[in-house]
Design a protein around this motif. Structure first.
Motif, PDB file in Angstrom:
ATOM      1  N   VAL A   1       0.837  -1.202   0.000  1.00 48.53           N
ATOM      2  CA  VAL A   1       0.000   0.000   0.000  1.00 48.53           C
ATOM      3  C   VAL A   1       0.869   1.248   0.000  1.00 48.53           C
ATOM      4  CG1 VAL A   1      -1.677   1.317   1.347  1.00 48.53           C
ATOM      5  CG2 VAL A   1      -1.978  -1.147   1.056  1.00 48.53           C
ATOM      6  N   GLY A   2       1.995   1.203   0.731  1.00 45.94           N
ATOM      7  CA  GLY A   2       2.897   2.341   0.763  1.00 45.94           C
ATOM      8  C   GLY A   2       3.468   2.673  -0.606  1.00 45.94           C
ATOM      9  N   VAL A   3       3.896   1.650  -1.347  1.00 46.02           N
ATOM     10  CA  VAL A   3       4.399   1.870  -2.705  1.00 46.02           C
ATOM     11  C   VAL A   3       3.274   2.377  -3.599  1.00 46.02           C
ATOM     12  CG1 VAL A   3       5.379   0.739  -4.735  1.00 46.02           C
ATOM     13  CG2 VAL A   3       6.276   0.205  -2.470  1.00 46.02           C
TER      14      VAL A   3
ATOM     15  N   THR B   1       7.416  12.441   2.137  1.00 45.40           N
ATOM     16  CA  THR B   1       7.041  11.079   2.539  1.00 45.40           C
ATOM     17  C   THR B   1       8.265  10.275   2.958  1.00 45.40           C
ATOM     18  OG1 THR B   1       5.151  11.137   1.034  1.00 45.40           O
ATOM     19  CG2 THR B   1       5.879   8.970   1.799  1.00 45.40           C
ATOM     20  N   PHE B   2       9.356  10.387   2.199  1.00 47.04           N
ATOM     21  CA  PHE B   2      10.579   9.664   2.560  1.00 47.04           C
ATOM     22  C   PHE B   2      11.132  10.153   3.896  1.00 47.04           C
ATOM     23  CE2 PHE B   2      11.169   8.709  -2.134  1.00 47.04           C
ATOM     24  CZ  PHE B   2      10.901   7.359  -1.985  1.00 47.04           C
ATOM     25  N   ARG B   3      10.971  11.436   4.188  1.00 49.40           N
ATOM     26  CA  ARG B   3      11.422  11.943   5.493  1.00 49.40           C
ATOM     27  C   ARG B   3      10.624  11.306   6.630  1.00 49.40           C
ATOM     28  NH1 ARG B   3      11.906  16.952   2.736  1.00 49.40           N
ATOM     29  NH2 ARG B   3       9.881  17.681   3.494  1.00 49.40           N
ATOM     30  N   VAL B   4       9.332  11.111   6.402  1.00 50.18           N
ATOM     31  CA  VAL B   4       8.509  10.439   7.407  1.00 50.18           C
ATOM     32  C   VAL B   4       9.019   9.021   7.632  1.00 50.18           C
ATOM     33  CG1 VAL B   4       6.220   9.485   7.873  1.00 50.18           C
ATOM     34  CG2 VAL B   4       6.445  11.821   7.008  1.00 50.18           C
ATOM     35  N   ILE B   5       9.244   8.291   6.544  1.00 43.15           N
ATOM     36  CA  ILE B   5       9.693   6.898   6.652  1.00 43.15           C
ATOM     37  C   ILE B   5      11.063   6.820   7.312  1.00 43.15           C
ATOM     38  CG2 ILE B   5      10.360   4.868   5.301  1.00 43.15           C
ATOM     39  CD1 ILE B   5       8.244   5.766   3.224  1.00 43.15           C
ATOM     40  N   ALA B   6      11.993   7.694   6.898  1.00 41.86           N
ATOM     41  CA  ALA B   6      13.350   7.654   7.453  1.00 41.86           C
ATOM     42  C   ALA B   6      13.352   7.963   8.945  1.00 41.86           C
ATOM     43  CB  ALA B   6      14.243   8.639   6.704  1.00 41.86           C
ATOM     44  N   ALA B   7      12.423   8.805   9.398  1.00 39.24           N
ATOM     45  CA  ALA B   7      12.377   9.197  10.805  1.00 39.24           C
ATOM     46  C   ALA B   7      12.021   8.032  11.722  1.00 39.24           C
ATOM     47  CB  ALA B   7      11.383  10.339  11.008  1.00 39.24           C
TER      48      ALA B   7
ATOM     49  N   SER C   1      14.878   2.276  -0.034  1.00 46.08           N
ATOM     50  CA  SER C   1      13.524   2.529  -0.522  1.00 46.08           C
ATOM     51  C   SER C   1      13.527   2.866  -2.007  1.00 46.08           C
ATOM     52  CB  SER C   1      12.890   3.682   0.272  1.00 46.08           C
ATOM     53  OG  SER C   1      12.827   3.371   1.648  1.00 46.08           O
ATOM     54  N   LEU C   2      14.445   3.730  -2.438  1.00 39.95           N
ATOM     55  CA  LEU C   2      14.508   4.110  -3.841  1.00 39.95           C
ATOM     56  C   LEU C   2      14.892   2.929  -4.724  1.00 39.95           C
ATOM     57  CD1 LEU C   2      16.267   7.585  -3.551  1.00 39.95           C
ATOM     58  CD2 LEU C   2      13.898   7.160  -4.194  1.00 39.95           C
ATOM     59  N   ALA C   3      15.714   2.021  -4.198  1.00 42.03           N
ATOM     60  CA  ALA C   3      16.175   0.881  -4.984  1.00 42.03           C
ATOM     61  C   ALA C   3      15.049  -0.074  -5.340  1.00 42.03           C
ATOM     62  CB  ALA C   3      17.275   0.131  -4.228  1.00 42.03           C
ATOM     63  N   LEU C   4      13.928   0.012  -4.640  1.00 45.33           N
ATOM     64  CA  LEU C   4      12.810  -0.900  -4.885  1.00 45.33           C
ATOM     65  C   LEU C   4      11.794  -0.337  -5.877  1.00 45.33           C
ATOM     66  CD1 LEU C   4      12.251  -2.045  -1.200  1.00 45.33           C
ATOM     67  CD2 LEU C   4      13.285  -3.384  -3.036  1.00 45.33           C
ATOM     68  N   LEU C   5      12.007   0.901  -6.318  1.00 49.84           N
ATOM     69  CA  LEU C   5      11.051   1.549  -7.223  1.00 49.84           C
ATOM     70  C   LEU C   5      11.486   1.365  -8.668  1.00 49.84           C
ATOM     71  CD1 LEU C   5      10.424   4.898  -5.312  1.00 49.84           C
ATOM     72  CD2 LEU C   5       9.259   2.692  -5.053  1.00 49.84           C
TER      73      LEU C   5
ATOM     74  N   GLY D   1      11.542  12.426 -10.084  1.00 46.43           N
ATOM     75  CA  GLY D   1      12.746  13.240 -10.170  1.00 46.43           C
ATOM     76  C   GLY D   1      13.967  12.630  -9.517  1.00 46.43           C
ATOM     77  N   PHE D   2      13.983  11.295  -9.363  1.00 41.21           N
ATOM     78  CA  PHE D   2      15.133  10.603  -8.781  1.00 41.21           C
ATOM     79  C   PHE D   2      15.850   9.789  -9.858  1.00 41.21           C
ATOM     80  CE2 PHE D   2      12.167  10.935  -5.125  1.00 41.21           C
ATOM     81  CZ  PHE D   2      12.961  11.686  -4.281  1.00 41.21           C
ATOM     82  N   ARG D   3      17.159   9.666  -9.712  1.00 42.88           N
ATOM     83  CA  ARG D   3      17.932   8.850 -10.643  1.00 42.88           C
ATOM     84  C   ARG D   3      17.760   7.367 -10.320  1.00 42.88           C
ATOM     85  NH1 ARG D   3      23.779  12.025 -10.636  1.00 42.88           N
ATOM     86  NH2 ARG D   3      23.025  13.990 -11.572  1.00 42.88           N
ATOM     87  N   PRO D   4      17.876   6.488 -11.322  1.00 48.61           N
ATOM     88  CA  PRO D   4      17.878   5.048 -11.037  1.00 48.61           C
ATOM     89  C   PRO D   4      19.017   4.697 -10.089  1.00 48.61           C
ATOM     90  CG  PRO D   4      17.615   5.450 -13.386  1.00 48.61           C
ATOM     91  CD  PRO D   4      17.944   6.779 -12.765  1.00 48.61           C
ATOM     92  N   GLN D   5      18.733   3.806  -9.158  1.00 48.45           N
ATOM     93  CA  GLN D   5      19.753   3.410  -8.196  1.00 48.45           C
ATOM     94  C   GLN D   5      20.714   2.403  -8.815  1.00 48.45           C
ATOM     95  OE1 GLN D   5      19.890   4.837  -4.834  1.00 48.45           O
ATOM     96  NE2 GLN D   5      18.773   6.165  -6.263  1.00 48.45           N
ATOM     97  N   PRO D   6      21.970   2.357  -8.344  1.00 49.27           N
ATOM     98  CA  PRO D   6      22.947   1.414  -8.919  1.00 49.27           C
ATOM     99  C   PRO D   6      22.499  -0.027  -8.736  1.00 49.27           C
ATOM    100  CG  PRO D   6      23.795   2.458  -6.925  1.00 49.27           C
ATOM    101  CD  PRO D   6      22.546   3.184  -7.271  1.00 49.27           C
ATOM    102  N   ARG D   7      23.020  -0.869  -9.603  1.00 45.09           N
ATOM    103  CA  ARG D   7      22.617  -2.275  -9.588  1.00 45.09           C
ATOM    104  C   ARG D   7      22.877  -2.926  -8.231  1.00 45.09           C
ATOM    105  NH1 ARG D   7      21.362  -5.924 -13.390  1.00 45.09           N
ATOM    106  NH2 ARG D   7      21.904  -4.450 -15.040  1.00 45.09           N
ATOM    107  N   TRP D   8      24.008  -2.596  -7.609  1.00 44.71           N
ATOM    108  CA  TRP D   8      24.316  -3.224  -6.319  1.00 44.71           C
ATOM    109  C   TRP D   8      23.262  -2.882  -5.275  1.00 44.71           C
ATOM    110  CZ3 TRP D   8      24.689  -0.443  -1.923  1.00 44.71           C
ATOM    111  CH2 TRP D   8      25.011   0.930  -2.015  1.00 44.71           C
ATOM    112  N   ALA D   9      22.726  -1.652  -5.316  1.00 45.76           N
ATOM    113  CA  ALA D   9      21.701  -1.258  -4.347  1.00 45.76           C
ATOM    114  C   ALA D   9      20.405  -2.015  -4.612  1.00 45.76           C
ATOM    115  CB  ALA D   9      21.478   0.247  -4.417  1.00 45.76           C
ATOM    116  N   ARG D  10      20.025  -2.129  -5.890  1.00 46.31           N
ATOM    117  CA  ARG D  10      18.800  -2.859  -6.227  1.00 46.31           C
ATOM    118  C   ARG D  10      18.919  -4.325  -5.838  1.00 46.31           C
ATOM    119  NH1 ARG D  10      19.653  -0.200 -11.152  1.00 46.31           N
ATOM    120  NH2 ARG D  10      19.868  -2.194 -12.252  1.00 46.31           N
ATOM    121  N   ASN D  11      20.055  -4.935  -6.179  1.00 46.72           N
ATOM    122  CA  ASN D  11      20.243  -6.354  -5.860  1.00 46.72           C
ATOM    123  C   ASN D  11      20.267  -6.578  -4.351  1.00 46.72           C
ATOM    124  OD1 ASN D  11      20.368  -6.925  -8.580  1.00 46.72           O
ATOM    125  ND2 ASN D  11      22.588  -7.051  -8.668  1.00 46.72           N
TER     126      ASN D  11
END
Length: 303
Positions: free
Chosen positions: A39-41, A190-196, A210-214, A223-233
């Motif tokens: 639901v969050g995603v 929203t990310f600030r809420v989650i990180a807190a 969180s960004l690596a899962l999107l 407006g975010f760049r794709p995360q590196p492969r190592w972060a996604r994996n």
């Protein structure tokens, strides 16, 4: 109770009749954490649509009280489903939700899309990272719950199958996803809420996780760049390891359902606490089926 006992129970149920009970079993017993993540995603996907995020950004609710805004969204969904969508509790929550939305001029297609994310989001997450995939009865229960939500909110032209909801979502996103500064502002809030929720040293890691899962279309719209492969994996491997561990745990006992524990309401909440303060002063309108005389006023509970 065996790990798959509830799955066997659910497979014997009729989603068209028992959708509220199946949804309760999914969200409170079988996949409580995964359902909330799905639901969050789903909410994050809403921010990829400028027409939606500009409205959210204009209210400044995420900037001023992001945790409360997050908690209120979760709790309104919980209130609608906890005793069944046709219970008095569920219908009161629907009236309150309609009162909040009634201040704004929101196109039906935007309501349809947001509804589709709440059906498709949990299934995609659970099938990808849950300890088992959803069965056919569980998937159809998500559809029926979505359709019942549409009925009490007056949302028109809603699909009657999961494939229809997924097609609606993908077609809408292909047409409406686009970057706007408001998208990023609401997403950052929203990310600030989650990180807190985590200790300060872990917050940068949580944000990257969180960004690596999107997916890339959503990241581009936010407006975010794709995360590196190592972060996604790494993120996916961590969640799949969690799923293997959960699969080996016993089933959650019936006497210990998972319920929301909102940070904004440590001592509990009432329905009028949820949403902006100004909403309390707006009149409550009858639900669509009450205006049509289709509802018999029964408030049966499914809990």
């Amino acid at each position: 109770m065996g790990r798959y006992s509830r799955l066997h129970q659910i497979r014997r149920m009729d989603p068209s009749r028992d959708y509220a009970e199946i949804l309760r079993l999914i969200s409170q017993y079988e996949f409580p954490w995964d359902y909330r993540q799905g639901v969050g995603v789903a909410f994050l996907r809403d921010y990829g649509v400028p027409r939606i995020s500009v409205l959210l950004d204009r209210t400044q609710e995420f900037e001023r009280a992001g945790q409360k805004r997050y908690d209120d969204t979760v709790l309104l969904g919980y209130e609608m489903a906890a005793d069944g969508f046709d219970s008095e509790r569920g219908r009161a929550a629907a009236r309150h939700l309609n009162r909040i939305h009634g201040k704004y001029s929101i196109p039906n297609e935007d309501f349809r899309y947001v509804l589709a994310t709440t059906v498709v989001g949990p299934k995609r997450w659970i099938d990808r990272f849950g300890w088992r995939p959803l069965c056919a009865q569980e998937v159809q229960a998500l559809v029926e719950a979505g359709r019942r939500t549409a009925a009490v909110m007056g949302i028109e032209d809603v699909p009657d199958s999961y494939a229809g909801f997924e097609e609606l979502l993908e077609a809408y996103e292909a047409r409406m996803f686009a970057y706007d500064p408001a998208n990023r502002r609401v997403a950052n809030a929203t990310f600030r809420v989650i990180a807190a929720w985590y200790p300060r040293p872990l917050r940068p890691l949580i944000a990257r996780f969180s960004l690596a899962l999107l997916d890339e279309p959503l990241l581009a719209a936010l407006g975010f760049r794709p995360q590196p492969r190592w972060a996604r994996n790494s993120a996916e491997a961590a969640l799949r390891l969690r799923a293997r561990c959960v699969r080996r745990l016993p089933a959650r006992p019936r006497r210990f359902p998972s319920r929301p524990q909102p940070r904004s309401y440590p001592f509990g909440w009432r329905l009028d606490d949820l949403g902006p303060h100004w909403a309390r002063n707006r009149p409550l309108e009858p639900l669509p089926d009450e205006r049509d005389g289709a509802h018999d006023g029964a408030g049966t509970s499914t809990r």
